[in-house]
Design a protein around this motif. Structure first.
Motif, PDB file in Angstrom:
ATOM      1  N   PRO A   1       0.774  -1.213  -0.210  1.00  0.00           N
ATOM      2  CA  PRO A   1      -0.174  -0.068  -0.071  1.00  0.00           C
ATOM      3  C   PRO A   1       0.972   1.157   0.024  1.00  0.00           C
ATOM      4  N   ARG A   2       0.345   2.130  -0.630  1.00  0.00           N
ATOM      5  CA  ARG A   2       1.552   3.439  -1.045  1.00  0.00           C
ATOM      6  C   ARG A   2       0.619   4.557  -1.094  1.00  0.00           C
ATOM      7  N   ILE A   3       1.233   5.951  -1.018  1.00  0.00           N
ATOM      8  CA  ILE A   3       0.495   7.249  -1.365  1.00  0.00           C
ATOM      9  C   ILE A   3       1.472   7.845  -2.225  1.00  0.00           C
TER      10      ILE A   3
ATOM     11  N   ARG B   1      -1.956  22.733   3.891  1.00  0.00           N
ATOM     12  CA  ARG B   1      -2.644  21.585   3.450  1.00  0.00           C
ATOM     13  C   ARG B   1      -1.882  20.652   2.669  1.00  0.00           C
ATOM     14  N   PHE B   2      -1.746  19.278   2.877  1.00  0.00           N
ATOM     15  CA  PHE B   2      -1.041  18.448   1.921  1.00  0.00           C
ATOM     16  C   PHE B   2      -2.163  17.578   1.403  1.00  0.00           C
ATOM     17  N   ARG B   3      -1.704  17.294   0.054  1.00  0.00           N
ATOM     18  CA  ARG B   3      -2.811  16.274  -0.756  1.00  0.00           C
ATOM     19  C   ARG B   3      -2.184  14.699  -0.536  1.00  0.00           C
ATOM     20  N   ILE B   4      -3.160  14.029   0.161  1.00  0.00           N
ATOM     21  CA  ILE B   4      -2.704  12.627   0.353  1.00  0.00           C
ATOM     22  C   ILE B   4      -3.404  11.884  -0.638  1.00  0.00           C
ATOM     23  N   THR B   5      -2.795  11.157  -1.776  1.00  0.00           N
ATOM     24  CA  THR B   5      -3.431  10.372  -2.809  1.00  0.00           C
ATOM     25  C   THR B   5      -2.933   9.027  -2.526  1.00  0.00           C
TER      26      THR B   5
ATOM     27  N   ALA C   1      -5.743   1.908   1.317  1.00  0.00           N
ATOM     28  CA  ALA C   1      -4.652   2.143   2.335  1.00  0.00           C
ATOM     29  C   ALA C   1      -5.246   2.791   3.756  1.00  0.00           C
ATOM     30  N   HIS C   2      -4.672   2.368   4.565  1.00  0.00           N
ATOM     31  CA  HIS C   2      -4.911   3.049   5.978  1.00  0.00           C
ATOM     32  C   HIS C   2      -3.958   3.824   6.438  1.00  0.00           C
ATOM     33  N   ALA C   3      -3.790   5.014   6.580  1.00  0.00           N
ATOM     34  CA  ALA C   3      -2.508   5.622   6.919  1.00  0.00           C
ATOM     35  C   ALA C   3      -2.608   6.347   8.449  1.00  0.00           C
ATOM     36  N   ASP C   4      -1.375   6.397   9.140  1.00  0.00           N
ATOM     37  CA  ASP C   4      -1.454   7.070  10.339  1.00  0.00           C
ATOM     38  C   ASP C   4      -0.382   7.836  10.272  1.00  0.00           C
TER      39      ASP C   4
ATOM     40  N   ALA D   1      -9.340   4.921  -0.377  1.00  0.00           N
ATOM     41  CA  ALA D   1      -9.851   3.910  -1.506  1.00  0.00           C
ATOM     42  C   ALA D   1      -8.699   4.226  -2.542  1.00  0.00           C
ATOM     43  N   ILE D   2      -8.433   3.263  -3.560  1.00  0.00           N
ATOM     44  CA  ILE D   2      -7.720   3.480  -4.796  1.00  0.00           C
ATOM     45  C   ILE D   2      -8.123   4.819  -5.492  1.00  0.00           C
ATOM     46  N   ASP D   3      -7.014   5.320  -5.624  1.00  0.00           N
ATOM     47  CA  ASP D   3      -7.023   6.750  -6.379  1.00  0.00           C
ATOM     48  C   ASP D   3      -7.733   7.814  -5.642  1.00  0.00           C
ATOM     49  N   GLU D   4      -8.100   7.639  -4.518  1.00  0.00           N
ATOM     50  CA  GLU D   4      -8.850   8.714  -3.637  1.00  0.00           C
ATOM     51  C   GLU D   4      -7.657   9.491  -3.081  1.00  0.00           C
ATOM     52  N   THR D   5      -8.213  11.047  -2.991  1.00  0.00           N
ATOM     53  CA  THR D   5      -7.360  11.917  -2.319  1.00  0.00           C
ATOM     54  C   THR D   5      -7.948  12.770  -1.181  1.00  0.00           C
ATOM     55  N   GLN D   6      -7.283  12.951  -0.294  1.00  0.00           N
ATOM     56  CA  GLN D   6      -7.799  13.587   1.118  1.00  0.00           C
ATOM     57  C   GLN D   6      -6.735  14.588   1.494  1.00  0.00           C
ATOM     58  N   GLU D   7      -7.170  15.543   1.958  1.00  0.00           N
ATOM     59  CA  GLU D   7      -6.175  16.569   2.599  1.00  0.00           C
ATOM     60  C   GLU D   7      -5.989  16.438   4.173  1.00  0.00           C
ATOM     61  N   LEU D   8      -4.716  16.622   4.333  1.00  0.00           N
ATOM     62  CA  LEU D   8      -3.875  16.486   5.547  1.00  0.00           C
ATOM     63  C   LEU D   8      -3.585  18.084   5.915  1.00  0.00           C
ATOM     64  N   THR D   9      -4.119  18.225   7.099  1.00  0.00           N
ATOM     65  CA  THR D   9      -4.014  20.013   7.634  1.00  0.00           C
ATOM     66  C   THR D   9      -2.846  19.963   8.699  1.00  0.00           C
ATOM     67  N   VAL D  10      -1.887  20.887   8.368  1.00  0.00           N
ATOM     68  CA  VAL D  10      -0.766  21.018   9.151  1.00  0.00           C
ATOM     69  C   VAL D  10      -0.953  22.550   9.836  1.00  0.00           C
ATOM     70  N   PHE D  11      -1.005  22.710  11.097  1.00  0.00           N
ATOM     71  CA  PHE D  11      -0.931  24.044  11.807  1.00  0.00           C
ATOM     72  C   PHE D  11       0.457  24.332  12.419  1.00  0.00           C
TER      73      PHE D  11
END
Length: 596
Positions: free
Chosen positions: A191-193, A250-254, A261-264, A321-331
């Motif tokens: 599993p990869r991003i 904001r980072f784009r996690i794809t 994939a499950h990411a921590d 999910a496969i080819d899904e993109t979410q945002e990781l927010t960094v403060f």
């Protein structure tokens, strides 16, 4: 009477022995010309040469033996020949086969369930097994298939390295002319991003800018995402609602892999990820992260405790999910000034290699410098600073002490105008420079309350980092007076979140004066000198009295423009200085050398 057979043997002389006719009579030559008995010949062609085959390294072929054939010991509609190994006939598969893994998984699942639910599942599985014919897997490479028969094969794929695998599986028929080939393709991956900078970050730079105006950019040479300079000490209330965009990135996690994939996510400065206790207890567990240091205890923990990180991340877990993109927010909310560095760590389930994304932020506060563009005098009586610029530290301390006592603040800078005659104008300027790395607002408090003799422009504005602005002060002598005004240069951050960061009192001083000299003529009610009729040889002197009624010295000088009068009149002294509130006597004498 002898039998007929014996009579024939005695008379003719032939006999049958083992089905072969023999006789004592001479052979007749004509027997060689008789036609031979019919016979049959068969021509068998040599099979074509089999092409060279490569062994299968990542694939394994299993023969599925199912139904009544499993009970009878035959492979489906045909039978396996040359099997290297076979599984027991009770339906259990060979060690390492998919059937065994499935069976073990089912047993482990049953053990984990409660007693009542496990009993129900066991009964249901028993019913399904009773209705389903048993089957097994056999490892074979040759089969005997009857006409119009089929066999079922199972292909198993495994790989020890990441990548795509293509191999050929060939089938030959004995005495057949065609070689059937089947392409076996498989892909093995974790599993990869996506770690591509252009996909992960919204702004990237190939070269680090030389200016301090870096705002949330990924700098490729340093491989670091830089927030750039942000205000230090800001209250982060409302940051989750987007109240502070300068402190939010904001980072784009794809998920660009082949599996969900499950990411921590966690910060390196915080040590292990949230579920690190389980990973530390069982480092051999698949997907456990054992690279984080163990937390210290006791006095060692207090001595080795790192400073609190100014960074926060949201969320800490993602399911992609496969080819899904979410945002990781960094403060980033630094409490003090300085450079802060950290890394956002990411661990993907079933991927043993954690990912690291370095980040940095510079905490800063407004920094200002003031420079007078004209010579000025210090307000100190000693006059030790001829440039008129008092030390900022001393002046700041004095200003704080005066403010604490409720007295008028001491000016750090003094803008002293030369005294001006009435209706004249003069101007001076000073420069306000932003010596920090964050922009700020500035304003001259009290500029609007200045008397009409002083005019200041501009009196407020915003100043980017590294820039400066020139402020002009004009002084117009409207009426005779001495002026001493105080304005305060106030520096604030752009959002005015911290209030006034710096206050610099500045004094503006000037004086408007006039020249006034009282002249006392010899005759009353006559502004001049009247000699009356004189003889040519007579010489008469008259006295003028000049009195300076102002507080500054007054220079005087007499000039006679008419040449004729200049030859007849002599003024003593022709020039001089009249001290304040003093008198000077001037003698005006006539020359009686010619008639006029």
């Amino acid at each position: 009477e002898a039998p007929q057979k014996e009579v024939a043997h005695a008379v003719v002389g032939f006999n049958f022995n083992s089905g072969v006719l023999s006789t004592v009579l001479p052979q007749v030559p004509a027997d060689k010309l008789l036609p031979p008995a019919p016979y049959e010949l068969r021509v068998l062609a040599q099979p074509p040469k089999r092409p060279k085959r490569l062994p299968l390294t990542n694939f394994k072929v299993w023969t599925i033996v199912s139904g009544q054939a499993a009970k009878a010991g035959v492979a489906g509609a045909g039978s396996a020949v040359g099997a290297m190994s076979s599984s027991p006939a009770d339906g259990s598969s060979q060690k390492g086969s998919p059937a065994e893994k499935s069976d073990k998984g089912g047993k482990a699942t049953q053990r984990g369930r409660s007693g009542s639910s496990a009993a129900g599942v066991a009964v249901e599985q028993a019913e399904q097994q009773a209705d389903t014919p048993p089957r097994r897997l056999t490892e074979a490479s040759r089969w005997v298939i009857p006409a119009w028969g089929t066999i079922d094969l199972l292909v198993q794929f495994t790989s020890d390295s990441v990548g795509k695998v293509n191999e050929l599986l060939g089938f030959d028929v004995v005495c057949g002319e065609r070689n059937q080939r089947v392409v076996l393709a498989g892909a093995c991956d974790y599993p990869r991003i996506s770690t591509e900078a252009r996909n992960l970050y919204y702004k990237t730079a190939k070269v680090r800018p030389s200016t301090p105006q870096i705002k949330q950019q990924f700098i490729m040479p340093t491989n670091t995402f830089e927030f750039g300079p942000v205000l230090a000490g800001r209250d982060k209330a409302g940051y989750l609602e987007g109240a502070h965009p300068d402190h939010t990135a904001r980072f784009r996690i794809t998920n660009n892999g082949l599996f969900p994939a499950h990411a921590d996510f966690w910060l390196r400065s915080n040590g292990q990820p949230p579920d690190s206790a389980t990973a530390a207890a069982d480092p051999k567990k698949k997907g456990a992260f054992a690279g984080a240091a163990k937390p210290a205890t006791g006095s060692k923990a207090a001595a080795a405790a790192p400073p609190a990180t100014p960074f926060q991340i949201q969320p800490t877990t993602m399911d992609l999910a496969i080819d899904e993109t979410q945002e990781l927010t960094v403060f980033a909310f630094p409490a003090t000034e300085g450079l802060f560095e950290d890394s956002v760590m990411c661990r993907l389930r079933d991927n043993p290699t954690p990912l690291e994304f370095p980040i940095s932020v510079v905490g800063a506060k407004p920094s200002v410098a003031v420079k007078l563009n004209v010579p000025a005098v210090s307000h100190e009586p000693s006059g030790k600073t001829p440039t008129g610029l008092r030390r900022a530290t001393d002046a700041g301390t004095a200003a704080k002490g005066a403010a604490a006592k409720g007295a008028k603040p001491v000016a750090e800078y003094i803008m002293q105008f030369d005294r001006l005659l009435l209706n004249r104008k003069d101007s001076q300027s000073f420069t306000v420079s932003n010596t920090g790395v964050v922009p700020f607002k500035w304003q001259l408090a009290g500029a609007t309350q200045l008397p009409p003799d002083f005019k200041v422009y501009p009196s407020s504005g915003e100043l980017p980092a590294g820039k400066h602005v020139c402020v002009t002060v004009e002084f117009t002598a409207i009426k005779k007076q001495e002026l001493s005004e105080l304005v305060t240069l106030e520096v604030l951050d752009i959002q005015e979140a911290l209030g006034i960061s710096r206050s610099i009192p500045m004094a503006i001083r000037g004086e408007a004066y006039d020249i006034h000299v009282d002249i006392k003529f010899p005759q009353e009610n006559f502004a001049g000198v009247d000699y009356g009729p004189l003889r040519v040889v007579d010489s008469v002197a008259k006295q003028l009295v000049l009195k300076n009624t102002e507080k500054y010295d007054v220079k005087f000088s007499f000039a006679i423009r008419n040449e004729t009068v200049k030859q007849l009149v002599q003024i003593t002294p022709e020039s001089g200085v009249v001290l304040p509130n003093k008198e000077v006597q001037v003698m005006v004498s006539s020359k009686g050398e010619q008639s006029v």
